[in-house]
Enzyme design. Structure first.
Site, PDB file in Angstrom:
ATOM      1  N   TYR A 138       0.869  -1.188   0.000  1.00 49.66           N
ATOM      2  CA  TYR A 138       0.000   0.000   0.000  1.00 49.66           C
ATOM      3  C   TYR A 138       0.900   1.230   0.000  1.00 49.66           C
ATOM      4  O   TYR A 138       1.525   1.559   1.008  1.00 49.66           O
ATOM      5  CB  TYR A 138      -0.897  -0.055   1.240  1.00 49.66           C
ATOM      6  CG  TYR A 138      -1.940   1.027   1.392  1.00 49.66           C
ATOM      7  CD1 TYR A 138      -2.105   2.056   0.462  1.00 49.66           C
ATOM      8  CD2 TYR A 138      -2.799   1.013   2.484  1.00 49.66           C
ATOM      9  CE1 TYR A 138      -3.075   3.035   0.626  1.00 49.66           C
ATOM     10  CE2 TYR A 138      -3.772   1.991   2.665  1.00 49.66           C
ATOM     11  CZ  TYR A 138      -3.901   2.993   1.737  1.00 49.66           C
ATOM     12  OH  TYR A 138      -4.860   3.959   1.911  1.00 49.66           O
ATOM     13  N   LYS A 166      -1.191  -1.211  -4.207  1.00 56.39           N
ATOM     14  CA  LYS A 166      -2.324  -0.284  -4.160  1.00 56.39           C
ATOM     15  C   LYS A 166      -1.683   1.080  -4.137  1.00 56.39           C
ATOM     16  O   LYS A 166      -1.045   1.456  -3.153  1.00 56.39           O
ATOM     17  CB  LYS A 166      -3.171  -0.493  -2.912  1.00 56.39           C
ATOM     18  CG  LYS A 166      -4.120   0.658  -2.660  1.00 56.39           C
ATOM     19  CD  LYS A 166      -5.005   0.384  -1.489  1.00 56.39           C
ATOM     20  CE  LYS A 166      -5.650   1.616  -0.888  1.00 56.39           C
ATOM     21  NZ  LYS A 166      -5.932   2.739  -1.738  1.00 56.39           N
TER      22      LYS A 166
HETATM   23  C1  LIG Z   1      -6.082   9.261   1.850  1.00 59.07           C
HETATM   24  C2  LIG Z   1      -7.234   8.459   1.354  1.00 59.07           C
HETATM   25  O1  LIG Z   1      -8.138   8.183   2.091  1.00 59.07           O
HETATM   26  N1  LIG Z   1      -7.201   8.087   0.089  1.00 59.07           N
HETATM   27  C3  LIG Z   1      -8.226   7.256  -0.476  1.00 59.07           C
HETATM   28  C4  LIG Z   1      -8.914   7.893  -1.639  1.00 59.07           C
HETATM   29  O2  LIG Z   1      -9.895   7.018  -2.094  1.00 59.07           O
HETATM   30  C5  LIG Z   1      -9.548   9.218  -1.226  1.00 59.07           C
HETATM   31  O3  LIG Z   1     -10.490   8.991  -0.209  1.00 59.07           O
HETATM   32  C6  LIG Z   1     -10.265   9.864  -2.392  1.00 59.07           C
HETATM   33  O4  LIG Z   1      -9.395   9.970  -3.489  1.00 59.07           O
HETATM   34  C7  LIG Z   1     -10.823  11.213  -2.010  1.00 59.07           C
HETATM   35  O5  LIG Z   1      -9.808  12.165  -1.905  1.00 59.07           O
HETATM   36  C8  LIG Z   1      -7.626   5.957  -0.872  1.00 59.07           C
HETATM   37  O6  LIG Z   1      -6.530   6.142  -1.720  1.00 59.07           O
HETATM   38  C9  LIG Z   1      -7.233   5.219   0.365  1.00 59.07           C
HETATM   39  C10 LIG Z   1      -8.087   4.058   0.584  1.00 59.07           C
HETATM   40  O7  LIG Z   1      -8.691   3.601  -0.314  1.00 59.07           O
HETATM   41  C11 LIG Z   1      -8.170   3.505   1.923  1.00 59.07           C
HETATM   42  O8  LIG Z   1      -7.260   2.831   2.360  1.00 59.07           O
HETATM   43  O9  LIG Z   1      -9.146   3.759   2.577  1.00 59.07           O
END
Ligand SMILES: CC(=O)N[C@@H]([C@@H](O)[C@H](O)[C@H](O)CO)[C@@H](O)CC(=O)C(=O)O
Length: 304
Positions: A138, A166
């Protein structure tokens, strides 16, 4: 040869589900997991950033995973994020996840202390080698302070358990770099939802995202449009998704608390985000209503 097909698709990052007292709610975990199964997504990413893993104890994290597996295990791909501040707890969580029959493990690099790359490799290797499950790195430098290098990726790939990355770093080119320069075939997930279409077209095989949970149909549709090579339509949809994300992050409250409120307004109560994540304010409520209306409008539009 490991099966990478089971990762290629839309995988919501599963939200932490709490009761009114802020304790992990097994019932709400199961209800939310079944909800996503019905939506037709490929799988769930459990215990990541959106899962608030960083604010949960080891036993709470086990409880969440046990209930996800009780609800949907064997019916969809389950990736368990198991990294903890210590290698010891991470390995314990890895073995626990294996005992439940998940498909894969995932782990961020070590947090808080800035460690050299060989210590990061040792940390990941301890988890990867603790089981025979698939292992996913990750990469989220904006929160961990470490950006995965191709060199370390390839060192990790000498272990057969390691199947992919990821990638939540902001540059889309990182996805392309990992995909093109890994020494063997890997699966790469797009992380930033605002560039899902960009990530997919630059080599990501699927996506794991935090905002999928409030609009899974939108990402399923975007993925389908990419597969059909309808890139102009996919981009138009991405822009509409981004307007919703920009609206949600304009709240004072943390994005996770905002999304939980949207789900609650739609009848899926899963509690609040845990402190110290900023809670939604009175001033956020009209913004949340507006974001919710935008989601409903978008989903109605793509349903026809
Ligand atoms: C920092 C963060 O939470 N990043 C999210 C994104 O899905 C993010 O929520 C989205 O791009 C909105 O900014 C994901 O990359 C991380 C993720 O999927 C997780 O582990 O929850």
């Amino acid at each position: 040869m490991r099966d990478l097909e089971k990762y290629k698709g839309i995988i919501p990052a599963f939200y932490a589900c709490y009761d009114e007292q802020g304790e992990v709610s097994p019932e709400r975990v199961q209800k939310l997991a079944k909800y996503y199964l019905e939506k037709g997504v490929k799988g769930l990413y459990v215990g990541g950033s959106s899962g608030e893993c960083i604010y949960q104890t080891v036993s709470e994290r086990k409880l969440v995973l046990e209930n996800v597996m009780a609800a949907v295990g064997g019916k969809m791909t389950i990736i368990a994020h198991i990294a903890s501040p210590s290698t010891r707890d991470s390995v314990a969580l890895a073995k626990h996840a294996e005992s439940l029959g998940v498909d894969a493990l995932a782990a961020i690099p070590p947090i808080y202390f800035v460690l050299p790359e060989d210590a990061i490799e040792d940390y990941w290797a301890s988890m990867a080698e603790a089981t025979n499950l698939d292992f996913i790195i990750y990469n989220i430098p904006q929160t961990t302070g470490y950006g995965l290098t191709v060199e370390l990726l390839n060192k990790m790939l000498t272990r057969e358990q390691v199947v992919g990355v990821k990638n939540s770093s902001m540059p889309v080119m990182d996805i392309n770099n990992f995909k093109l320069n890994s020494h063997r075939e890997i699966v790469v997930f797009n992380g930033p939802d605002e560039q899902f279409v960009g990530g997919r077209t630059m080599g990501a095989d699927g996506g794991i995202g935090g905002t999928y949970g409030v609009m899974p149909e939108a990402y399923l549709k975007a993925d389908q449009l990419i597969k059909e090579n309808k890139l102009a339509e996919a981009l138009e949809l991405q822009y509409a998704i981004n307007q919703i994300i920009f609206k949600m992050v304009s709240c004072d409250g943390n994005l996770y608390d905002v999304m939980k409120k949207i789900l609650a307004l739609d009848g899926m109560e899963i509690g609040k985000a845990r402190l110290p994540l900023p809670q939604i304010t009175e001033a956020d409520l009209p913004i949340i209503e507006e974001a919710r209306r935008m989601i409903h409008d978008l989903l109605a539009k793509i349903a026809v």
